[in-house]
Design a protein around this motif. Structure first.
Motif, PDB file in Angstrom:
ATOM      1  N   ALA A  51      51.401  26.281  -2.486  1.00  0.00           N
ATOM      2  CA  ALA A  51      52.131  25.540  -3.400  1.00  0.00           C
ATOM      3  C   ALA A  51      51.091  25.266  -4.658  1.00  0.00           C
ATOM      4  CB  ALA A  51      52.535  24.097  -2.698  1.00  0.00           C
ATOM      5  N   VAL A  52      51.389  26.177  -5.531  1.00  0.00           N
ATOM      6  CA  VAL A  52      50.178  26.204  -6.632  1.00  0.00           C
ATOM      7  C   VAL A  52      51.085  26.179  -8.097  1.00  0.00           C
ATOM      8  CG1 VAL A  52      48.410  27.664  -7.839  1.00  0.00           C
ATOM      9  CG2 VAL A  52      48.543  27.339  -5.491  1.00  0.00           C
ATOM     10  N   TYR A  53      50.701  25.104  -9.042  1.00  0.00           N
ATOM     11  CA  TYR A  53      51.524  24.991 -10.177  1.00  0.00           C
ATOM     12  C   TYR A  53      50.537  25.709 -11.343  1.00  0.00           C
ATOM     13  CZ  TYR A  53      54.413  22.051  -7.426  1.00  0.00           C
ATOM     14  OH  TYR A  53      55.253  21.600  -6.478  1.00  0.00           O
ATOM     15  N   ALA A  54      51.181  25.978 -12.298  1.00  0.00           N
ATOM     16  CA  ALA A  54      50.336  26.180 -13.631  1.00  0.00           C
ATOM     17  C   ALA A  54      51.447  26.049 -14.861  1.00  0.00           C
ATOM     18  CB  ALA A  54      50.137  27.818 -13.775  1.00  0.00           C
ATOM     19  N   VAL A  55      50.469  25.307 -15.918  1.00  0.00           N
ATOM     20  CA  VAL A  55      51.387  24.936 -16.864  1.00  0.00           C
ATOM     21  C   VAL A  55      50.822  25.411 -18.255  1.00  0.00           C
ATOM     22  CG1 VAL A  55      52.141  22.785 -15.652  1.00  0.00           C
ATOM     23  CG2 VAL A  55      50.180  22.704 -16.949  1.00  0.00           C
ATOM     24  N   GLY A  56      51.827  25.362 -19.273  1.00  0.00           N
ATOM     25  CA  GLY A  56      51.458  25.810 -20.649  1.00  0.00           C
ATOM     26  C   GLY A  56      52.313  25.283 -21.524  1.00  0.00           C
ATOM     27  N   GLN A  57      52.326  26.110 -22.716  1.00  0.00           N
ATOM     28  CA  GLN A  57      53.191  26.097 -23.821  1.00  0.00           C
ATOM     29  C   GLN A  57      54.600  26.022 -23.755  1.00  0.00           C
ATOM     30  OE1 GLN A  57      51.230  29.335 -25.743  1.00  0.00           O
ATOM     31  NE2 GLN A  57      50.874  27.926 -27.498  1.00  0.00           N
ATOM     32  N   ARG A  58      55.393  25.225 -24.449  1.00  0.00           N
ATOM     33  CA  ARG A  58      56.850  25.253 -24.692  1.00  0.00           C
ATOM     34  C   ARG A  58      57.345  24.853 -23.239  1.00  0.00           C
ATOM     35  NH1 ARG A  58      55.047  29.330 -27.684  1.00  0.00           N
ATOM     36  NH2 ARG A  58      55.098  30.815 -25.899  1.00  0.00           N
TER      37      ARG A  58
ATOM     38  N   ARG B 287      46.089  25.162 -17.367  1.00  0.00           N
ATOM     39  CA  ARG B 287      45.407  24.519 -16.078  1.00  0.00           C
ATOM     40  C   ARG B 287      46.569  24.891 -14.925  1.00  0.00           C
ATOM     41  NH1 ARG B 287      42.125  23.205 -17.168  1.00  0.00           N
ATOM     42  NH2 ARG B 287      42.307  21.287 -18.664  1.00  0.00           N
ATOM     43  N   ILE B 288      45.857  25.006 -13.680  1.00  0.00           N
ATOM     44  CA  ILE B 288      46.371  25.606 -12.540  1.00  0.00           C
ATOM     45  C   ILE B 288      45.987  24.646 -11.435  1.00  0.00           C
ATOM     46  CG2 ILE B 288      44.619  27.423 -12.048  1.00  0.00           C
ATOM     47  CD1 ILE B 288      46.835  29.084 -11.099  1.00  0.00           C
ATOM     48  N   ASN B 289      46.790  24.270 -10.665  1.00  0.00           N
ATOM     49  CA  ASN B 289      46.520  23.145  -9.356  1.00  0.00           C
ATOM     50  C   ASN B 289      47.483  23.183  -8.574  1.00  0.00           C
ATOM     51  OD1 ASN B 289      44.706  21.459  -7.949  1.00  0.00           O
ATOM     52  ND2 ASN B 289      44.420  19.965  -9.818  1.00  0.00           N
ATOM     53  N   GLY B 290      47.517  22.643  -7.361  1.00  0.00           N
ATOM     54  CA  GLY B 290      48.057  22.706  -6.175  1.00  0.00           C
ATOM     55  C   GLY B 290      47.900  21.886  -5.112  1.00  0.00           C
ATOM     56  N   PRO B 291      48.715  21.411  -4.160  1.00  0.00           N
ATOM     57  CA  PRO B 291      48.200  20.847  -2.933  1.00  0.00           C
ATOM     58  C   PRO B 291      47.523  21.562  -1.715  1.00  0.00           C
ATOM     59  CG  PRO B 291      50.428  20.810  -2.989  1.00  0.00           C
ATOM     60  CD  PRO B 291      50.143  21.319  -4.417  1.00  0.00           C
ATOM     61  N   HIS B 292      48.082  22.825  -1.830  1.00  0.00           N
ATOM     62  CA  HIS B 292      47.496  23.885  -0.997  1.00  0.00           C
ATOM     63  C   HIS B 292      47.955  25.237  -1.360  1.00  0.00           C
ATOM     64  CE1 HIS B 292      51.824  24.310   0.531  1.00  0.00           C
ATOM     65  NE2 HIS B 292      51.935  23.069   0.786  1.00  0.00           N
TER      66      HIS B 292
ATOM     67  N   ILE C 259      53.647  15.701  -8.059  1.00  0.00           N
ATOM     68  CA  ILE C 259      52.979  16.204  -8.939  1.00  0.00           C
ATOM     69  C   ILE C 259      53.207  15.806 -10.287  1.00  0.00           C
ATOM     70  CG2 ILE C 259      52.280  18.536  -9.875  1.00  0.00           C
ATOM     71  CD1 ILE C 259      52.059  18.239  -6.745  1.00  0.00           C
ATOM     72  N   TRP C 260      51.873  15.294 -11.119  1.00  0.00           N
ATOM     73  CA  TRP C 260      52.064  15.149 -12.380  1.00  0.00           C
ATOM     74  C   TRP C 260      51.568  15.940 -13.324  1.00  0.00           C
ATOM     75  CZ3 TRP C 260      53.212   9.430 -13.184  1.00  0.00           C
ATOM     76  CH2 TRP C 260      53.102   8.838 -11.963  1.00  0.00           C
ATOM     77  N   ILE C 261      52.353  15.987 -14.353  1.00  0.00           N
ATOM     78  CA  ILE C 261      51.741  17.033 -15.462  1.00  0.00           C
ATOM     79  C   ILE C 261      52.225  16.260 -16.744  1.00  0.00           C
ATOM     80  CG2 ILE C 261      52.777  19.087 -16.751  1.00  0.00           C
ATOM     81  CD1 ILE C 261      54.039  20.049 -14.142  1.00  0.00           C
TER      82      ILE C 261
ATOM     83  N   ILE D  15      47.262  18.926 -14.736  1.00  0.00           N
ATOM     84  CA  ILE D  15      48.168  18.702 -13.721  1.00  0.00           C
ATOM     85  C   ILE D  15      47.265  17.872 -12.749  1.00  0.00           C
ATOM     86  CG2 ILE D  15      49.308  19.869 -11.649  1.00  0.00           C
ATOM     87  CD1 ILE D  15      49.460  22.409 -13.376  1.00  0.00           C
ATOM     88  N   HIS D  16      47.834  16.936 -12.354  1.00  0.00           N
ATOM     89  CA  HIS D  16      47.392  16.066 -11.322  1.00  0.00           C
ATOM     90  C   HIS D  16      48.129  16.026  -9.825  1.00  0.00           C
ATOM     91  CE1 HIS D  16      44.898  13.036  -9.217  1.00  0.00           C
ATOM     92  NE2 HIS D  16      46.233  12.245  -9.045  1.00  0.00           N
ATOM     93  N   VAL D  17      47.451  16.396  -8.868  1.00  0.00           N
ATOM     94  CA  VAL D  17      48.024  16.505  -7.506  1.00  0.00           C
ATOM     95  C   VAL D  17      47.922  15.275  -6.831  1.00  0.00           C
ATOM     96  CG1 VAL D  17      48.212  17.672  -5.277  1.00  0.00           C
ATOM     97  CG2 VAL D  17      47.857  18.992  -7.379  1.00  0.00           C
ATOM     98  N   GLU D  18      48.952  14.341  -6.716  1.00  0.00           N
ATOM     99  CA  GLU D  18      48.702  13.115  -5.949  1.00  0.00           C
ATOM    100  C   GLU D  18      49.090  13.576  -4.491  1.00  0.00           C
ATOM    101  OE1 GLU D  18      50.541   8.505  -5.790  1.00  0.00           O
ATOM    102  OE2 GLU D  18      51.343   9.986  -7.175  1.00  0.00           O
TER     103      GLU D  18
END
Length: 215
Positions: free
Chosen positions: A62-69, A54-59, A102-104, A94-97
């Motif tokens: 400012a972009v986040y990506a998440v994964g294993q470990r 997953r990848i997401n961000g407010p603009h 930022i929720w993960i 990822i949920h961008v409030e």
């Protein structure tokens, strides 16, 4: 590749082996690798290989990506860097409030909240059991999470530091949900052959095309 999101005037994509790409609306249509030095080559040992779902961000800066470990990566508009994470669980959604919220979520009942400036912390009352949170969304001020694996599993809310199962009143309740989202004042949740919606007042089951109605 695992995910693609429109953020600002660009498309961002992520995938296996720490792949991060961007395609700008105003560019020449080329996808640009954001972190070529991070990409894992073929043959990387499974113990080190990282899948980023997953990848997401407010603009766009400012972009986040998440994964294993417990992997959390952050793009600031110029470079990608790895952020500290309080868990080693697999991170899935990822949920961008807002910029600051930022929720993960992910495996082992993990629910994190934070940002790249203040860091991420495990939310009170979470991080227990084997629950696999796969998707989440904010609806009417409450965070909803879909858990399709682990124990317990189902549709949950998180509010006031407590994870609680959702009781829709439908017969039967939605089983093994793997997706939840909200749009235009309606909350949607789905499992493999079940679709339900909530308009803020009542839950409704939508017959799944091509399958016998669930009653």
């Amino acid at each position: 590749m695992q995910d693609i999101q429109e953020i600002g005037d660009s498309l961002f994509a992520c995938g296996d082996g720490l792949q991060f790409y961007r395609r700008s609306r105003y560019g020449d249509g080329t996808w640009h690798c954001l972190a070529p030095d991070l990409r894992q080559p073929p043959g990387t040992p499974a113990s080190a290989y990282c899948i980023m779902p997953r990848i997401n961000g407010p603009h766009e800066r400012a972009v986040y990506a998440v994964g294993q470990r417990g992997s959390i990566y952050f793009w600031n508009g110029e470079t990608v860097r790895k952020l500290d994470c309080p868990v080693r669980s697999t991170l899935i959604d990822i949920h961008v409030e807002s910029d600051d919220a930022i929720w993960i979520c992910g495996g082992d009942g993990t629910l994190l909240k934070g940002n790249h400036r203040t860091g991420f912390r495990l939310c009170p009352g979470t991080g227990l059991g084997t629950t696999l949170f796969q998707r989440m969304t904010m609806y009417d001020g409450t965070l909803y999470l879909a858990a399709s694996g682990g124990d317990p599993f189902g549709l949950f809310t998180y509010r006031d530091g407590r994870i609680a199962p959702v009781r829709t009143g439908l017969q039967p309740e939605i089983a093994d949900p793997h997706f939840v989202d909200s749009a235009h004042g309606v909350l949607w949740a789905m499992s493999i052959k079940d679709i339900v919606r909530f308009d803020g007042h009542a839950w409704e089951r939508i017959d799944f095309p091509g399958h016998p109605p669930i009653r």
